[in-house]
Write a protein that holds these residues in place. Structure first.
Motif, PDB file in Angstrom:
ATOM      1  N   GLU A   1      17.820 -11.208  21.852  1.00 21.92           N
ATOM      2  CA  GLU A   1      18.436 -11.872  20.735  1.00 21.92           C
ATOM      3  C   GLU A   1      19.845 -12.326  21.090  1.00 21.92           C
ATOM      4  OE1 GLU A   1      20.080 -10.342  16.514  1.00 21.92           O
ATOM      5  OE2 GLU A   1      17.967  -9.921  16.928  1.00 21.92           O
ATOM      6  N   HIS A   2      20.576 -11.528  21.890  1.00 20.48           N
ATOM      7  CA  HIS A   2      21.955 -11.860  22.228  1.00 20.48           C
ATOM      8  C   HIS A   2      22.111 -12.384  23.655  1.00 20.48           C
ATOM      9  CE1 HIS A   2      23.445 -10.141  18.511  1.00 20.48           C
ATOM     10  NE2 HIS A   2      22.650  -9.096  18.726  1.00 20.48           N
ATOM     11  N   ASN A   3      20.974 -12.581  24.362  1.00 16.97           N
ATOM     12  CA  ASN A   3      20.993 -13.100  25.727  1.00 16.97           C
ATOM     13  C   ASN A   3      21.940 -12.324  26.636  1.00 16.97           C
ATOM     14  OD1 ASN A   3      19.114 -15.124  25.158  1.00 16.97           O
ATOM     15  ND2 ASN A   3      20.720 -16.454  24.341  1.00 16.97           N
ATOM     16  N   LEU A   4      21.798 -11.007  26.648  1.00 19.43           N
ATOM     17  CA  LEU A   4      22.636 -10.164  27.500  1.00 19.43           C
ATOM     18  C   LEU A   4      22.156 -10.241  28.947  1.00 19.43           C
ATOM     19  CD1 LEU A   4      22.905  -6.965  25.290  1.00 19.43           C
ATOM     20  CD2 LEU A   4      24.604  -8.756  25.580  1.00 19.43           C
ATOM     21  N   ASP A   5      23.084 -10.381  29.857  1.00 19.33           N
ATOM     22  CA  ASP A   5      22.766 -10.394  31.283  1.00 19.33           C
ATOM     23  C   ASP A   5      23.588  -9.288  31.942  1.00 19.33           C
ATOM     24  OD1 ASP A   5      21.843 -11.016  33.782  1.00 19.33           O
ATOM     25  OD2 ASP A   5      23.163 -12.749  34.042  1.00 19.33           O
ATOM     26  N   VAL A   6      23.059  -8.078  31.908  1.00 17.34           N
ATOM     27  CA  VAL A   6      23.784  -6.923  32.431  1.00 17.34           C
ATOM     28  C   VAL A   6      22.904  -6.175  33.437  1.00 17.34           C
ATOM     29  CG1 VAL A   6      25.185  -6.620  30.361  1.00 17.34           C
ATOM     30  CG2 VAL A   6      22.996  -5.457  30.532  1.00 17.34           C
ATOM     31  N   GLU A   7      23.551  -5.452  34.343  1.00 15.83           N
ATOM     32  CA  GLU A   7      22.816  -4.626  35.286  1.00 15.83           C
ATOM     33  C   GLU A   7      22.540  -3.271  34.661  1.00 15.83           C
ATOM     34  OE1 GLU A   7      24.371  -4.350  39.205  1.00 15.83           O
ATOM     35  OE2 GLU A   7      25.011  -6.432  39.224  1.00 15.83           O
TER      36      GLU A   7
END
Length: 34
Positions: A1-7
């Motif tokens: 929903e928030h387009n998170l791009d995290v490791e």
């Protein structure tokens, strides 16, 4: 929903207890090879 791009890293901490005593085992990046 928030387009998170995290490791993300998953570690496992094991407590192993037997007649010889108790020890901790830390497996870093436990699911890295899957």
């Amino acid at each position: 929903e928030h387009n998170l791009d995290v490791e993300v890293r998953f570690d496992i901490i094991a407590i192993i207890k037997n007649k010889a005593g108790t020890r901790l085992e830390h497996l870093e990046d436990a699911f890295l090879h899957f």
